[in-house]
Design an enzyme around this catalytic site. Sequence first.
Site, PDB file in Angstrom:
ATOM      1  N   LEU A 145      36.994  26.804  46.513  1.00 50.77           N
ATOM      2  CA  LEU A 145      35.964  26.736  47.565  1.00 50.77           C
ATOM      3  C   LEU A 145      34.486  26.221  46.924  1.00 50.77           C
ATOM      4  O   LEU A 145      34.041  26.805  45.807  1.00 50.77           O
ATOM      5  CB  LEU A 145      35.921  28.048  48.230  1.00 50.77           C
ATOM      6  CG  LEU A 145      37.224  28.301  49.023  1.00 50.77           C
ATOM      7  CD1 LEU A 145      37.127  29.791  49.222  1.00 50.77           C
ATOM      8  CD2 LEU A 145      37.141  27.607  50.600  1.00 50.77           C
ATOM      9  N   GLU A 184      36.549  35.370  57.077  1.00 42.96           N
ATOM     10  CA  GLU A 184      37.521  36.255  56.347  1.00 42.96           C
ATOM     11  C   GLU A 184      36.641  36.896  55.185  1.00 42.96           C
ATOM     12  O   GLU A 184      36.205  36.003  54.721  1.00 42.96           O
ATOM     13  CB  GLU A 184      38.793  35.717  55.657  1.00 42.96           C
ATOM     14  CG  GLU A 184      39.648  35.001  56.793  1.00 42.96           C
ATOM     15  CD  GLU A 184      40.696  33.974  56.118  1.00 42.96           C
ATOM     16  OE1 GLU A 184      40.783  33.912  54.973  1.00 42.96           O
ATOM     17  OE2 GLU A 184      40.787  32.909  57.128  1.00 42.96           O
ATOM     18  N   LYS A 230      36.170  37.465  51.393  1.00 44.44           N
ATOM     19  CA  LYS A 230      36.821  36.761  50.369  1.00 44.44           C
ATOM     20  C   LYS A 230      37.274  37.913  49.200  1.00 44.44           C
ATOM     21  O   LYS A 230      36.265  38.731  48.742  1.00 44.44           O
ATOM     22  CB  LYS A 230      35.869  35.820  49.587  1.00 44.44           C
ATOM     23  CG  LYS A 230      36.341  35.133  48.457  1.00 44.44           C
ATOM     24  CD  LYS A 230      35.348  33.972  48.068  1.00 44.44           C
ATOM     25  CE  LYS A 230      36.256  33.224  46.925  1.00 44.44           C
ATOM     26  NZ  LYS A 230      36.551  33.943  45.840  1.00 44.44           N
ATOM     27  N   ASP A 253      38.260  40.044  46.080  1.00 45.33           N
ATOM     28  CA  ASP A 253      38.219  39.585  44.641  1.00 45.33           C
ATOM     29  C   ASP A 253      39.429  40.026  43.886  1.00 45.33           C
ATOM     30  O   ASP A 253      39.556  41.143  43.215  1.00 45.33           O
ATOM     31  CB  ASP A 253      37.121  40.567  44.176  1.00 45.33           C
ATOM     32  CG  ASP A 253      36.305  40.104  43.019  1.00 45.33           C
ATOM     33  OD1 ASP A 253      36.452  39.007  42.516  1.00 45.33           O
ATOM     34  OD2 ASP A 253      35.263  40.782  42.536  1.00 45.33           O
ATOM     35  N   GLU A 301      45.642  36.141  48.089  1.00 50.26           N
ATOM     36  CA  GLU A 301      44.979  36.923  47.070  1.00 50.26           C
ATOM     37  C   GLU A 301      45.937  38.003  46.627  1.00 50.26           C
ATOM     38  O   GLU A 301      46.078  39.065  47.570  1.00 50.26           O
ATOM     39  CB  GLU A 301      43.648  37.063  47.363  1.00 50.26           C
ATOM     40  CG  GLU A 301      42.706  37.454  46.233  1.00 50.26           C
ATOM     41  CD  GLU A 301      41.950  36.116  45.900  1.00 50.26           C
ATOM     42  OE1 GLU A 301      42.231  34.694  46.217  1.00 50.26           O
ATOM     43  OE2 GLU A 301      41.287  35.867  44.967  1.00 50.26           O
ATOM     44  N   TYR A 305      45.911  34.004  52.823  1.00 51.40           N
ATOM     45  CA  TYR A 305      44.802  33.241  53.493  1.00 51.40           C
ATOM     46  C   TYR A 305      45.085  31.886  53.936  1.00 51.40           C
ATOM     47  O   TYR A 305      44.268  31.352  54.688  1.00 51.40           O
ATOM     48  CB  TYR A 305      43.488  33.342  52.831  1.00 51.40           C
ATOM     49  CG  TYR A 305      43.701  32.716  51.545  1.00 51.40           C
ATOM     50  CD1 TYR A 305      43.765  31.503  51.277  1.00 51.40           C
ATOM     51  CD2 TYR A 305      43.465  33.685  50.196  1.00 51.40           C
ATOM     52  CE1 TYR A 305      43.847  30.761  49.808  1.00 51.40           C
ATOM     53  CE2 TYR A 305      43.363  33.314  48.977  1.00 51.40           C
ATOM     54  CZ  TYR A 305      43.685  31.946  48.880  1.00 51.40           C
ATOM     55  OH  TYR A 305      43.655  31.289  47.386  1.00 51.40           O
ATOM     56  N   LYS A 357      35.812  29.163  57.673  1.00 52.24           N
ATOM     57  CA  LYS A 357      36.859  27.875  57.707  1.00 52.24           C
ATOM     58  C   LYS A 357      36.670  27.431  59.225  1.00 52.24           C
ATOM     59  O   LYS A 357      36.618  28.290  59.983  1.00 52.24           O
ATOM     60  CB  LYS A 357      38.147  28.477  57.384  1.00 52.24           C
ATOM     61  CG  LYS A 357      38.193  28.812  56.076  1.00 52.24           C
ATOM     62  CD  LYS A 357      39.899  29.380  55.863  1.00 52.24           C
ATOM     63  CE  LYS A 357      40.132  29.729  54.501  1.00 52.24           C
ATOM     64  NZ  LYS A 357      41.190  30.563  54.268  1.00 52.24           N
ATOM     65  N   LYS A 361      28.737  33.847  49.292  1.00 51.92           N
ATOM     66  CA  LYS A 361      28.686  34.991  48.265  1.00 51.92           C
ATOM     67  C   LYS A 361      27.795  35.838  48.411  1.00 51.92           C
ATOM     68  O   LYS A 361      26.653  35.895  48.786  1.00 51.92           O
ATOM     69  CB  LYS A 361      28.820  34.423  46.658  1.00 51.92           C
ATOM     70  CG  LYS A 361      29.862  33.385  46.313  1.00 51.92           C
ATOM     71  CD  LYS A 361      31.065  33.709  46.440  1.00 51.92           C
ATOM     72  CE  LYS A 361      31.768  34.421  45.050  1.00 51.92           C
ATOM     73  NZ  LYS A 361      31.775  33.467  44.112  1.00 51.92           N
ATOM     74  N   CYS A 378      17.633  69.873  22.880  1.00 54.06           N
ATOM     75  CA  CYS A 378      17.160  69.168  24.136  1.00 54.06           C
ATOM     76  C   CYS A 378      16.011  68.460  23.916  1.00 54.06           C
ATOM     77  O   CYS A 378      14.848  68.992  23.437  1.00 54.06           O
ATOM     78  CB  CYS A 378      17.013  70.495  25.139  1.00 54.06           C
ATOM     79  SG  CYS A 378      16.408  69.904  26.648  1.00 54.06           S
ATOM     80  N   CYS A 381      13.152  70.812  25.994  1.00 51.55           N
ATOM     81  CA  CYS A 381      12.788  72.051  25.826  1.00 51.55           C
ATOM     82  C   CYS A 381      13.088  72.278  24.192  1.00 51.55           C
ATOM     83  O   CYS A 381      12.904  73.525  23.734  1.00 51.55           O
ATOM     84  CB  CYS A 381      13.229  73.167  26.658  1.00 51.55           C
ATOM     85  SG  CYS A 381      15.049  73.374  26.379  1.00 51.55           S
ATOM     86  N   CYS A 415      22.251  71.283  27.548  1.00 55.50           N
ATOM     87  CA  CYS A 415      20.913  72.373  27.017  1.00 55.50           C
ATOM     88  C   CYS A 415      21.225  73.795  27.411  1.00 55.50           C
ATOM     89  O   CYS A 415      21.522  73.905  28.279  1.00 55.50           O
ATOM     90  CB  CYS A 415      19.795  71.710  27.477  1.00 55.50           C
ATOM     91  SG  CYS A 415      18.327  72.744  27.711  1.00 55.50           S
ATOM     92  N   CYS A 426      14.159  75.607  30.299  1.00 52.79           N
ATOM     93  CA  CYS A 426      13.838  74.142  30.145  1.00 52.79           C
ATOM     94  C   CYS A 426      13.226  73.702  31.499  1.00 52.79           C
ATOM     95  O   CYS A 426      13.765  73.709  32.695  1.00 52.79           O
ATOM     96  CB  CYS A 426      15.360  73.657  29.880  1.00 52.79           C
ATOM     97  SG  CYS A 426      15.412  72.016  29.913  1.00 52.79           S
TER      98      CYS A 426
HETATM   99  N1  5U1 Z   1      39.807  34.714  52.157  1.00 52.13           N
HETATM  100  C1  5U1 Z   1      40.163  33.703  51.643  1.00 52.13           C
HETATM  101  N2  5U1 Z   1      39.918  33.473  50.402  1.00 52.13           N
HETATM  102  N3  5U1 Z   1      40.075  32.245  49.996  1.00 52.13           N
HETATM  103  C2  5U1 Z   1      40.106  31.444  48.795  1.00 52.13           C
HETATM  104  N4  5U1 Z   1      40.533  32.276  52.239  1.00 52.13           N
HETATM  105  C3  5U1 Z   1      40.442  31.542  51.262  1.00 52.13           C
HETATM  106  N5  5U1 Z   1      40.899  30.197  51.133  1.00 52.13           N
HETATM  107  C4  5U1 Z   1      40.729  29.446  50.032  1.00 52.13           C
HETATM  108  C5  5U1 Z   1      40.270  30.371  48.579  1.00 52.13           C
HETATM  109  C6  5U1 Z   1      40.627  29.531  47.513  1.00 52.13           C
HETATM  110  O1  5U1 Z   1      41.274  28.097  49.785  1.00 52.13           O
HETATM  111  C7  5U1 Z   1      41.258  27.439  51.099  1.00 52.13           C
HETATM  112  C8  5U1 Z   1      40.732  26.227  50.685  1.00 52.13           C
HETATM  113  C9  5U1 Z   1      42.580  27.534  51.469  1.00 52.13           C
END
Ligand code: 5U1
Length: 674
Positions: free
Chosen positions: A84, A115, A117, A119, A175, A227, A292, A316, A410, A413, A428, A434
């Site tokens: 992305l 949505e 993203k 991690d 994910e 996703y 999207k 981000k 310490c 003190c 301490c 102190c």
């Molecule tokens: N929530 C979400 N994360 N994510 C990561 N949607 C989403 N879409 C992605 C990616 C890499 O790629 C789309 C191009 C389907």
Amino acid sequence: MIQTYNRKQLEQLKEEINQHNYRYYVLDDPSVPDAEYDRLMRQLQAIETEHPEWLTPDSPSQRIGANPLSAFSEIVHQIPMLSLDNAFSDEELLDFERRIKERLKSDAEIEYACEPKLDGIAVSLLYRDGLFVQGATRGDGYRGEDISQNLRTIPSIPLKLIGEGWPRILEVRGEVYMPKKGFEEFNRRALAADEKPFVNPRNAAAGSLRQLDPKITAKRPLEMCCYSAGLVEDGELPDRHTQVLQQLHQWGFRVNDQMSVVRGIDACINYYRQLGNKRDQLHYEIDGIVFKVNSLPLQQALGFVSRAPRWAIAYKFPAQEEMTRLLDVEFQVGRTGAITPVARLQPVFVGGVTVSNATLHNMDEIERLDVRVGDTVIVRRAGDVIPQVVSVVLAQRPDDAEVISFPSRCPVCDSEILRNIGEAVARCTGGLYCSAQRKQAIKHFASRKAMDIEGLGDKLVDALVDEGLVETVADIFNLRSEQLSKLERMGDKSADNLLKALEKSKKTSLNRFIYALGIREVGEATALNLANHFGSLEKVQTASEESLLSVPDIGPIVAKHINTFFQQPHNLDIIAQLRTAGVHWPENEPRPVAELPLQGKTFVLTGTLERMTRDQAKAELQALGAKVSGSVSAKTDYLVAGTNAGSKLSKAKSLELEIIDEEEFIRCLSEWRA
Ligand code: 5U1
């Protein structure tokens, strides 16, 4: 009695277990107790042991069966897994929409799917005739690794799709992530076993999927959220992205509970801000929002540029981890004398603020990290949590990096520092001698959840102690206007305001007062339990360790701390001085916790309350014996919904929980209090 089963009954049993899995791991809404689920699972295993010829790879018993691999094999993604483009500012997001409109040659309002993203680690799951046949990492987008064995162990990934109507070939993308709670628990256990913890949930997910032995992956608390769909053959999906996800959800996949459809890019910015504010409350880590274009025909018309689609973008959040240099380590003294090493850092922008200090916790942590002054370190700041040094970039260690040694006296003190056997924390031994401990005790006493003395902030407390105007918490009520107004940056008006705030704070409650005393391990909840249980300070003061043990949540260590505190003549003297100065509270009838009207009830507060703050509502409920939780589940008894309540309200509705608005809440409170 030996029961015999036929093949059809076995299939029904597998179907039943799959349904329970779906409700538990995908809908977060289990319909049977764990014991019943375990019983069904054992039944399935028994049948399959008796009839190995009936065993199929989609059986719920087959999640952790496979043997370790020597290496992962490579797979080719039939449709590349794209990445992305990122946006880091509103302007970049506005540019994204401008480009879309230019390309479509249309100024019509665009519908977007929003949505979080996650991690985690992107994966692809392939289903043939509704059965899971292959799972892979994203790799370079064209080729990934076959991690089917590991993905099978994740309970929210269906081995067999639910319902009907799925395409003969269906690839689902999403994910894999480790929820925050699972990550913390995993790290706690790793540290207890002297093993290396993971730096963050993303690394934890990646490390877990990289295991060659699926039995190890199976023990990791991983979830998968989808996703998008990838390859689809012999079947059709709806023509809006969010409808595709709803369809995937019905077939058995988790989709993000915060997903939303909005019109126009301004609404996207609004969503980004709202979710940014909620980021810390989510049960998983996110690093941004993906927007999207929701219409799949429009997505097709827009196409791709290089390896990213023109129809999607990730906006981000500020990074939560950054690299910087450790300039020095200082040792701070806390209220109970605990010595905390604090890293002084080259200032760095992380998690949305400039960070120049981070905690190093204790000496064990310094040794575990093997951190030295001069090192390049990775600093993490997530939400309101104190910034932490999470790792050292050893490759960048300079030759003159200095080993950190813990002080034996310490720094404030000069009293001796001692570390009890079995404790990570060194302290301490100066006690009230102190000045650092005295300052911290006064800051705690004045804080919002304790005596709530407005205007008596950290800097003023430091000045009052340094100037010798205040030694103990009792002294603050003897301050005079002329003493205060002589202090730097303190005019007559501020002095007057502080004296008024001090006067106001004298009217308090027993639980606040007990909390304000700063007894070791006695937090707000314990202070409240003590106040409810004993009803008067005298009774708490004179309670034996044994009778303290009958108060909920008080164990032998806390009972000992309380007992020791009230045995110290100087503590009793300070309490007497405070009462002479006019600190008072209404005396209550003792109310054993078991008799409190809301004992055993769990509340969730959501939305904006107009007539009280969330903290006030929480305190009221806790005083009545209720537990106040941050998330809605089947265990929630009441949801109090203020204005603009969002996903918690929707979830409570779907779980058919008792929902009350603010007006009703206030009416109920007076009934419960009666
Ligand atoms: N929530 C979400 N994360 N994510 C990561 N949607 C989403 N879409 C992605 C990616 C890499 O790629 C789309 C191009 C389907």
